[in-house]
Design a protein around this motif. Structure first.
Motif, PDB file in Angstrom:
ATOM      1  N   UNK A 180      21.920 -29.845   4.093  1.00 22.33           N
ATOM      2  CA  UNK A 180      21.309 -31.401   4.989  1.00 22.33           C
ATOM      3  C   UNK A 180      19.763 -31.366   4.776  1.00 22.33           C
ATOM      4  N   UNK A 181      19.104 -32.455   4.799  1.00 22.61           N
ATOM      5  CA  UNK A 181      17.825 -32.692   4.411  1.00 22.61           C
ATOM      6  C   UNK A 181      17.294 -32.909   5.857  1.00 22.61           C
ATOM      7  N   UNK A 182      16.787 -32.024   6.544  1.00 26.11           N
ATOM      8  CA  UNK A 182      16.345 -32.226   7.912  1.00 26.11           C
ATOM      9  C   UNK A 182      14.824 -32.823   7.812  1.00 26.11           C
ATOM     10  N   UNK A 183      14.184 -32.421   6.557  1.00 24.48           N
ATOM     11  CA  UNK A 183      12.962 -32.806   6.298  1.00 24.48           C
ATOM     12  C   UNK A 183      12.728 -34.414   6.018  1.00 24.48           C
ATOM     13  N   UNK A 184      13.801 -34.946   5.669  1.00 26.10           N
ATOM     14  CA  UNK A 184      13.781 -36.434   5.107  1.00 26.10           C
ATOM     15  C   UNK A 184      14.146 -37.303   6.051  1.00 26.10           C
ATOM     16  N   UNK A 185      13.142 -38.250   6.349  1.00 25.48           N
ATOM     17  CA  UNK A 185      13.512 -39.239   7.367  1.00 25.48           C
ATOM     18  C   UNK A 185      14.312 -40.212   7.043  1.00 25.48           C
ATOM     19  N   UNK A 186      15.508 -40.363   7.850  1.00 24.52           N
ATOM     20  CA  UNK A 186      16.739 -41.341   7.352  1.00 24.52           C
ATOM     21  C   UNK A 186      16.230 -42.845   7.479  1.00 24.52           C
ATOM     22  N   UNK A 187      17.135 -43.614   7.112  1.00 24.70           N
ATOM     23  CA  UNK A 187      16.695 -45.110   6.949  1.00 24.70           C
ATOM     24  C   UNK A 187      16.969 -45.479   8.513  1.00 24.70           C
ATOM     25  N   UNK A 221      17.231 -49.780  17.959  1.00 29.15           N
ATOM     26  CA  UNK A 221      16.444 -50.889  18.189  1.00 29.15           C
ATOM     27  C   UNK A 221      14.904 -50.701  18.021  1.00 29.15           C
ATOM     28  N   UNK A 222      14.505 -49.439  18.385  1.00 29.34           N
ATOM     29  CA  UNK A 222      13.264 -48.969  18.151  1.00 29.34           C
ATOM     30  C   UNK A 222      12.901 -48.755  16.651  1.00 29.34           C
ATOM     31  N   UNK A 223      13.834 -48.164  15.977  1.00 33.58           N
ATOM     32  CA  UNK A 223      14.195 -48.013  14.488  1.00 33.58           C
ATOM     33  C   UNK A 223      13.780 -49.441  13.727  1.00 33.58           C
ATOM     34  N   UNK A 224      14.667 -50.282  13.875  1.00 31.43           N
ATOM     35  CA  UNK A 224      14.604 -51.429  13.371  1.00 31.43           C
ATOM     36  C   UNK A 224      13.547 -52.495  13.619  1.00 31.43           C
ATOM     37  N   UNK A 225      12.897 -52.267  14.769  1.00 27.23           N
ATOM     38  CA  UNK A 225      11.747 -52.840  15.028  1.00 27.23           C
ATOM     39  C   UNK A 225      10.472 -52.475  14.411  1.00 27.23           C
ATOM     40  N   UNK A 226      10.447 -51.150  14.293  1.00 33.96           N
ATOM     41  CA  UNK A 226       9.365 -50.463  13.321  1.00 33.96           C
ATOM     42  C   UNK A 226       9.789 -51.031  11.747  1.00 33.96           C
ATOM     43  N   UNK A 227      11.074 -51.028  11.233  1.00 35.91           N
ATOM     44  CA  UNK A 227      11.238 -51.472   9.818  1.00 35.91           C
ATOM     45  C   UNK A 227      10.749 -52.884   9.721  1.00 35.91           C
ATOM     46  N   UNK A 228      11.064 -54.003  10.743  1.00 37.10           N
ATOM     47  CA  UNK A 228      10.820 -55.235  10.718  1.00 37.10           C
ATOM     48  C   UNK A 228       9.306 -55.504  10.695  1.00 37.10           C
ATOM     49  N   UNK A 234      10.191 -57.399   2.652  1.00 31.48           N
ATOM     50  CA  UNK A 234      10.131 -56.713   1.416  1.00 31.48           C
ATOM     51  C   UNK A 234      10.821 -55.214   1.449  1.00 31.48           C
ATOM     52  N   UNK A 235      11.746 -54.940   0.367  1.00 32.25           N
ATOM     53  CA  UNK A 235      12.179 -53.881   0.451  1.00 32.25           C
ATOM     54  C   UNK A 235      11.203 -52.716   0.134  1.00 32.25           C
ATOM     55  N   UNK A 236      11.094 -51.480   0.853  1.00 33.35           N
ATOM     56  CA  UNK A 236      10.024 -50.349   0.736  1.00 33.35           C
ATOM     57  C   UNK A 236      10.721 -49.321   1.262  1.00 33.35           C
ATOM     58  N   UNK A 237       9.994 -48.213   0.395  1.00 36.58           N
ATOM     59  CA  UNK A 237      10.452 -46.629   1.387  1.00 36.58           C
ATOM     60  C   UNK A 237      10.134 -46.484   2.774  1.00 36.58           C
ATOM     61  N   UNK A 238      10.850 -46.952   3.599  1.00 38.83           N
ATOM     62  CA  UNK A 238      10.685 -46.899   4.946  1.00 38.83           C
ATOM     63  C   UNK A 238      11.762 -45.893   5.561  1.00 38.83           C
ATOM     64  N   UNK A 239      11.321 -44.984   6.359  1.00 34.19           N
ATOM     65  CA  UNK A 239      12.404 -44.045   7.005  1.00 34.19           C
ATOM     66  C   UNK A 239      11.901 -44.107   8.651  1.00 34.19           C
ATOM     67  N   UNK A 240      13.000 -44.031   9.543  1.00 34.01           N
ATOM     68  CA  UNK A 240      12.709 -44.102  10.935  1.00 34.01           C
ATOM     69  C   UNK A 240      13.763 -43.348  11.652  1.00 34.01           C
ATOM     70  N   UNK A 241      13.562 -42.375  12.539  1.00 37.77           N
ATOM     71  CA  UNK A 241      14.378 -41.971  13.533  1.00 37.77           C
ATOM     72  C   UNK A 241      13.938 -41.782  14.614  1.00 37.77           C
ATOM     73  N   UNK A 242      14.666 -42.230  15.861  1.00 36.75           N
ATOM     74  CA  UNK A 242      14.332 -42.046  17.179  1.00 36.75           C
ATOM     75  C   UNK A 242      15.537 -41.325  17.953  1.00 36.75           C
ATOM     76  N   UNK A 243      15.249 -40.424  18.781  1.00 36.06           N
ATOM     77  CA  UNK A 243      16.398 -39.711  19.443  1.00 36.06           C
ATOM     78  C   UNK A 243      15.811 -39.498  20.804  1.00 36.06           C
TER      79      UNK A 243
END
Length: 304
Positions: A180-187, A221-228, A234-243
């Motif tokens: 498990x890649x706990x250091x990698x921020x998911x999509x 919703x927070x993650x997708x707002x961050x992405x948007x 534009x497609x870009x290397x973006x990761x976000x995780x809210x918990x």
């Protein structure tokens, strides 16, 4: 309830698992349903990286069209595949309780980590984060549904490949050797399922309210707002995780250069009671740090 809810889905094993999950939940509530699988463009064109195809919503567009033509009543998606702006007339009707949001590394042994190696992924986000941590490695493109990618990995001389944990867990394909890649921020929204329908379809919207998980809805919703806010289409290397943990909302978001050498990161811990605008605000922090210039660079690089 004599009306049959027609459920549109991609025809991969994972997509069908997701659609069957929605179907079973609706039937438990007394609704009658049928599945209508279709093949999406992203499942057909497998010889190009996704970012080269230049199509927004490559895995959702076919179902969007079927929905707007009223050939189906609802569509079930992996939420991370859904564009941050839905087609006019289409609404998010339910977000199911999230599965495992993490990425995992499927490997043939980990001896290669501190030397040269080849890692397979079709994701710009995974590629950039991996190269940031392991700059000596080569990244090779890997496309197709989960089953196809796993089979290809087994037959190629690659050291490892990166997958979404939820996908492998849901269809019982977790191999013996994975980390498990706990250091990698998911999509953004990874591990979550979204169900959409037409805005004026009050019958389906009401039916789907019983499937909605409020915490997952807030976090994705927070993650997708961050992405948007960051991507601007534009497609870009973006990761976000809210918990949400207790009364606190924990968030981590990243933006990287395509080669992984530059990284902008934001980490937050706030009260979870009023999450409106968090994603936008935290994305603006990254843009103000220099992320805006990086996004322009990425757009130029991908347009070449």
């Amino acid at each position: 309830m004599n009306r049959v809810i027609r459920i549109g889905t991609r025809d991969s094993e994972l997509a069908l698992w997701q659609a069957h999950t929605v179907k079973n939940k609706l039937e438990k509530e007394g609704y009658e349903c049928e599945l209508l699988p279709v093949k999406a463009t992203g499942d057909i064109i497998l010889d190009q990286p996704l970012y080269e195809l230049g199509i927004t919503g490559i895995f959702t567009k076919t179902l969007d069209v079927a929905l707007l033509k009223k050939e189906i009543d609802i569509a079930v998606h992996s939420m991370k595949d859904v564009p941050t702006s839905l087609p006019k007339g289409v609404v998010q009707a339910a977000v199911l309780k999230r599965g495992n949001p993490r990425d995992i590394l499927v490997h043939k042994g980990l001896d290669f980590l501190n030397e040269e190696g080849v890692v397979a992924t079709g994701s710009l986000r995974r590629k950039a984060q991996w190269l940031h941590r392991y700059p000596l490695h080569e990244i090779t493109d890997l496309r197709g549904n989960v089953n196809t990618r796993l089979q290809k990995f087994r037959t190629q001389p690659w050291n490892a490949a990166i997958f979404a944990a939820a996908g492998l867990e849901r269809i019982d394909l977790l191999p013996d050797h994975f980390t498990t890649l706990n250091w990698m921020v998911p999509a953004p929204a990874q591990g979550a399922m979204m169900v959409v329908c037409l805005e004026d379809n009050t019958f389906c919207r009401e039916a789907l309210t019983t499937l909605n998980d409020e915490q997952t809805e807030i976090c994705t919703g927070i993650e997708r707002e961050f992405l948007k806010t960051l991507e601007g289409g534009c497609t870009a290397p973006i990761g976000a995780l809210a918990e949400i943990k207790g009364e606190k909302l924990h968030f981590e978001g990243v933006l990287l250069s395509l080669d992984g050498q530059k990284i902008f990161r934001v980490r937050k811990e706030v009260e979870s009671a009023h999450p409106e605008g968090f994603g936008q605000s935290w994305a603006k922090e990254i843009l103000e740090q220099g992320g805006d210039e990086l996004m322009q660079e990425i757009k130029q690089q991908l347009e070449k």
